[in-house]
Design an enzyme around this catalytic site. Sequence first.
Site, PDB file in Angstrom:
ATOM      1  N   ASP A  96       0.649  -1.272   0.144  1.00  0.00           N
ATOM      2  CA  ASP A  96       0.046  -0.202   0.189  1.00  0.00           C
ATOM      3  C   ASP A  96       0.678   1.453  -0.086  1.00  0.00           C
ATOM      4  O   ASP A  96       1.816   1.541   1.028  1.00  0.00           O
ATOM      5  CB  ASP A  96      -0.871  -0.189   1.198  1.00  0.00           C
ATOM      6  CG  ASP A  96      -1.393   1.034   1.302  1.00  0.00           C
ATOM      7  OD1 ASP A  96      -1.582   2.350   0.282  1.00  0.00           O
ATOM      8  OD2 ASP A  96      -2.602   0.976   2.194  1.00  0.00           O
ATOM      9  N   LYS A 153       0.935  15.892 -13.300  1.00  0.00           N
ATOM     10  CA  LYS A 153      -0.097  16.495 -12.970  1.00  0.00           C
ATOM     11  C   LYS A 153      -1.294  15.742 -12.365  1.00  0.00           C
ATOM     12  O   LYS A 153      -1.283  14.378 -12.959  1.00  0.00           O
ATOM     13  CB  LYS A 153      -0.254  17.665 -14.155  1.00  0.00           C
ATOM     14  CG  LYS A 153      -1.522  16.790 -15.389  1.00  0.00           C
ATOM     15  CD  LYS A 153      -1.785  17.961 -16.039  1.00  0.00           C
ATOM     16  CE  LYS A 153      -3.416  17.669 -15.356  1.00  0.00           C
ATOM     17  NZ  LYS A 153      -4.086  16.566 -15.820  1.00  0.00           N
ATOM     18  N   HIS A 183       1.579  15.821 -20.354  1.00  0.00           N
ATOM     19  CA  HIS A 183       1.915  14.793 -21.473  1.00  0.00           C
ATOM     20  C   HIS A 183       1.378  15.184 -23.270  1.00  0.00           C
ATOM     21  O   HIS A 183       1.491  15.029 -23.809  1.00  0.00           O
ATOM     22  CB  HIS A 183       0.598  13.107 -21.715  1.00  0.00           C
ATOM     23  CG  HIS A 183      -0.892  13.145 -22.079  1.00  0.00           C
ATOM     24  ND1 HIS A 183      -1.323  14.201 -20.597  1.00  0.00           N
ATOM     25  CD2 HIS A 183      -1.642  13.347 -22.555  1.00  0.00           C
ATOM     26  CE1 HIS A 183      -2.983  14.200 -21.927  1.00  0.00           C
ATOM     27  NE2 HIS A 183      -3.509  13.987 -22.868  1.00  0.00           N
ATOM     28  N   LYS A 187       3.190  14.663 -26.870  1.00  0.00           N
ATOM     29  CA  LYS A 187       2.413  14.695 -28.990  1.00  0.00           C
ATOM     30  C   LYS A 187       3.434  14.907 -30.158  1.00  0.00           C
ATOM     31  O   LYS A 187       3.736  15.966 -30.007  1.00  0.00           O
ATOM     32  CB  LYS A 187       0.888  15.508 -28.539  1.00  0.00           C
ATOM     33  CG  LYS A 187      -0.023  14.738 -27.924  1.00  0.00           C
ATOM     34  CD  LYS A 187      -1.028  15.438 -27.542  1.00  0.00           C
ATOM     35  CE  LYS A 187      -2.530  15.003 -26.424  1.00  0.00           C
ATOM     36  NZ  LYS A 187      -2.755  14.280 -26.653  1.00  0.00           N
ATOM     37  N   GLU A 221     -13.317  18.369 -25.392  1.00  0.00           N
ATOM     38  CA  GLU A 221     -13.224  17.301 -25.325  1.00  0.00           C
ATOM     39  C   GLU A 221     -15.079  16.926 -25.421  1.00  0.00           C
ATOM     40  O   GLU A 221     -15.493  17.073 -25.282  1.00  0.00           O
ATOM     41  CB  GLU A 221     -12.728  16.599 -23.663  1.00  0.00           C
ATOM     42  CG  GLU A 221     -11.775  16.438 -23.891  1.00  0.00           C
ATOM     43  CD  GLU A 221     -10.570  16.573 -22.397  1.00  0.00           C
ATOM     44  OE1 GLU A 221     -10.959  14.914 -22.136  1.00  0.00           O
ATOM     45  OE2 GLU A 221     -10.788  17.255 -21.705  1.00  0.00           O
ATOM     46  N   ASP A 240      -6.661  21.385 -14.188  1.00  0.00           N
ATOM     47  CA  ASP A 240      -6.925  20.160 -14.574  1.00  0.00           C
ATOM     48  C   ASP A 240      -6.461  21.201 -16.638  1.00  0.00           C
ATOM     49  O   ASP A 240      -5.517  19.550 -16.942  1.00  0.00           O
ATOM     50  CB  ASP A 240      -7.763  19.587 -15.461  1.00  0.00           C
ATOM     51  CG  ASP A 240      -7.664  18.520 -15.574  1.00  0.00           C
ATOM     52  OD1 ASP A 240      -6.981  17.301 -15.484  1.00  0.00           O
ATOM     53  OD2 ASP A 240      -8.771  17.686 -16.301  1.00  0.00           O
ATOM     54  N   HIS A 245      -1.624  21.987 -20.057  1.00  0.00           N
ATOM     55  CA  HIS A 245      -1.804  21.753 -21.223  1.00  0.00           C
ATOM     56  C   HIS A 245      -1.258  23.331 -22.487  1.00  0.00           C
ATOM     57  O   HIS A 245      -1.023  23.365 -22.866  1.00  0.00           O
ATOM     58  CB  HIS A 245      -2.617  20.847 -21.556  1.00  0.00           C
ATOM     59  CG  HIS A 245      -2.780  18.964 -21.058  1.00  0.00           C
ATOM     60  ND1 HIS A 245      -1.883  18.856 -20.435  1.00  0.00           N
ATOM     61  CD2 HIS A 245      -3.487  19.002 -20.306  1.00  0.00           C
ATOM     62  CE1 HIS A 245      -2.260  17.810 -19.583  1.00  0.00           C
ATOM     63  NE2 HIS A 245      -3.465  17.540 -19.594  1.00  0.00           N
ATOM     64  N   LYS A 344     -15.204  19.976 -21.044  1.00  0.00           N
ATOM     65  CA  LYS A 344     -15.776  18.758 -21.554  1.00  0.00           C
ATOM     66  C   LYS A 344     -16.631  18.689 -21.709  1.00  0.00           C
ATOM     67  O   LYS A 344     -17.862  19.763 -21.902  1.00  0.00           O
ATOM     68  CB  LYS A 344     -15.217  17.757 -19.576  1.00  0.00           C
ATOM     69  CG  LYS A 344     -14.129  18.164 -19.436  1.00  0.00           C
ATOM     70  CD  LYS A 344     -14.303  16.740 -18.457  1.00  0.00           C
ATOM     71  CE  LYS A 344     -12.553  17.126 -17.712  1.00  0.00           C
ATOM     72  NZ  LYS A 344     -11.694  16.091 -18.833  1.00  0.00           N
TER      73      LYS A 344
HETATM   74  C1  BG6 Z   1      -6.088  15.177 -18.965  1.00  0.00           C
HETATM   75  C2  BG6 Z   1      -6.418  16.262 -17.656  1.00  0.00           C
HETATM   76  O1  BG6 Z   1      -3.948  15.597 -18.317  1.00  0.00           O
HETATM   77  O2  BG6 Z   1      -6.000  15.757 -20.052  1.00  0.00           O
HETATM   78  C3  BG6 Z   1      -7.528  14.774 -18.519  1.00  0.00           C
HETATM   79  O3  BG6 Z   1      -6.349  14.814 -16.314  1.00  0.00           O
HETATM   80  C4  BG6 Z   1      -7.931  14.939 -20.131  1.00  0.00           C
HETATM   81  O4  BG6 Z   1      -9.378  15.849 -18.115  1.00  0.00           O
HETATM   82  C5  BG6 Z   1      -7.400  14.770 -20.609  1.00  0.00           C
HETATM   83  O5  BG6 Z   1      -9.296  14.351 -19.971  1.00  0.00           O
HETATM   84  C6  BG6 Z   1      -7.049  15.399 -22.046  1.00  0.00           C
HETATM   85  O6  BG6 Z   1      -5.889  14.480 -22.849  1.00  0.00           O
HETATM   86  P1  BG6 Z   1      -5.647  14.075 -24.047  1.00  0.00           P
HETATM   87  O7  BG6 Z   1      -4.983  13.416 -24.777  1.00  0.00           O
HETATM   88  O8  BG6 Z   1      -7.075  13.619 -24.282  1.00  0.00           O
HETATM   89  O9  BG6 Z   1      -6.393  15.652 -24.660  1.00  0.00           O
END
Ligand code: BG6
Length: 496
Positions: A96, A153, A183, A187, A221, A240, A245, A344
């Site tokens: 854990d 993050k 991330h 890309k 999204e 978020d 990003h 979203k």
């Molecule tokens: C994440 C967020 O970092 O990125 C999510 O926490 C979001 O809420 C996601 O959905 C989006 O990533 P991608 O690569 O699908 O655009």
Amino acid sequence: MTLPTAELADGMPACDFTVVGATGDLALRKLLPALYHREVEEQLAPATRVIGVSRSELDDAGYRTEVRRAVEKHVVDVDEVALERLLARLHHLTLDAATPDGWSHLHDLVVGTPGERVRVFYLAVAPALFGPICRRLQQVGVVDETARVVMEKPIGTDLASARAVNDAVGEVFDEHQVFRIDHYLGKESVQNLLVTRFANTFLEPLWNSRWVDHVQITVSETLGVGERGDYYDHAGALRDMVQNHLLQLLCLVAMEPPTYVGRETVRDEKLKVLQALKPMTPDDVDRDTVRGRYGQGLVDGVAVPSYTEELGRPGSATETFVALRAEVQNWRWAGVPFYLRTGKRMDRKLSEIVVVFKEPPHRMFPHAEGQQSANRLHIQVQPDEGMKLHMTAKEPGPGGIRLRPVSLDLSYATAFDVRMPDAYERLLMDVIRGNPTLFMRRDEVEAAWTWVEPILQRWAVTPDRPKRYPAGTSGPTAAATLIERDDRTWQESDLD
Ligand code: BG6
């Protein structure tokens, strides 16, 4: 720092890749499939092992079954030989991560096995555990100079908490050993933005306030918050998505050319952009930011519940949409607004940067039919990665001059007939290689929080709640008003 002389595959040192949170969504949906793809490319050194750490009562065989299931779910056309090779590397330790017990077993596995390997500790767990886990890794003696820690993050929820996380991790790992993942930087199309800007000459002379009218960055999204409600309701779209990003995308658009693309040079230039963002006063926040929250609606023809219904918390005041107007106060960008929006449950999944150029200084075709419109460069990050340059052309034919919009298209799929790797594939290999260029440095994370914090503070004291937008739309009408106030409009992509 010297890398071990351990065997190399494609320049990759052998590695003990420990994933803490090994049965969680991130590990099974992203990390293991990414490692599988790299296994297909034979990029992992033969001695490399993957050590999954989780609370699940699994032995090695049980974990291998879980991973097989995950790879088969997330990968099309699985290469059975490569998958077996990956599975053979896997081990599982039940412990854990939130408690101090059992970490000595990790020591036995990692330190007790002969042979030199880079040690990677990927913390795919709640950020509150980052500091405590690092301390435990140190206490059991697995942190050597080859060790790297990888964190997702959110790094904190504001500047003070981000500093606290960075301090706690920094007590154990030097900054060069810390890999903070955003991330978006992994890309392909985001990396291509740097190449497009700096490996070509035609854009750079135009890439400034003299020729650029404004920049738009959209990350929309169609998904809702789903299973992540607990985290998301404390975060919201600003923390978020924007703090990380969207600001990273803005940095890559706005940064100066570094002398070369290297581990610190790119990050130095991005930091300067973050530091040049015009700080928001409370009045600026009221005028230049819009928060929204999705209500019920139709997404792709399917009726979906509102955010609060999905979450089961009618009183929530969390935003699922943000639009804002930012300015980069430096010589290159003075007076050029950067409009950012993300949400979203929008009408489509799209991440795109649009650079809108100024109108030609003089109208040469006063009697032409049709309209001359400003040039726009659309850089589509996802899906269907590509670029489009919108221009005005003469429609062929005799008689008067008819102006028509046309576009120069670059579609990655047609230009390069290859599978587009997932962002994590590149990032995980960079961790093993020890290349931090695409990771966020501590000062970048903190500079981003410094800029975002006045917005959070103002929102916390204003009585307004996020504006409702029906799911499946492009956000609240206030977001359209934000940009229309400046005589501009959101450019809806037509890349597809
Ligand atoms: C994440 C967020 O970092 O990125 C999510 O926490 C979001 O809420 C996601 O959905 C989006 O990533 P991608 O690569 O699908 O655009």
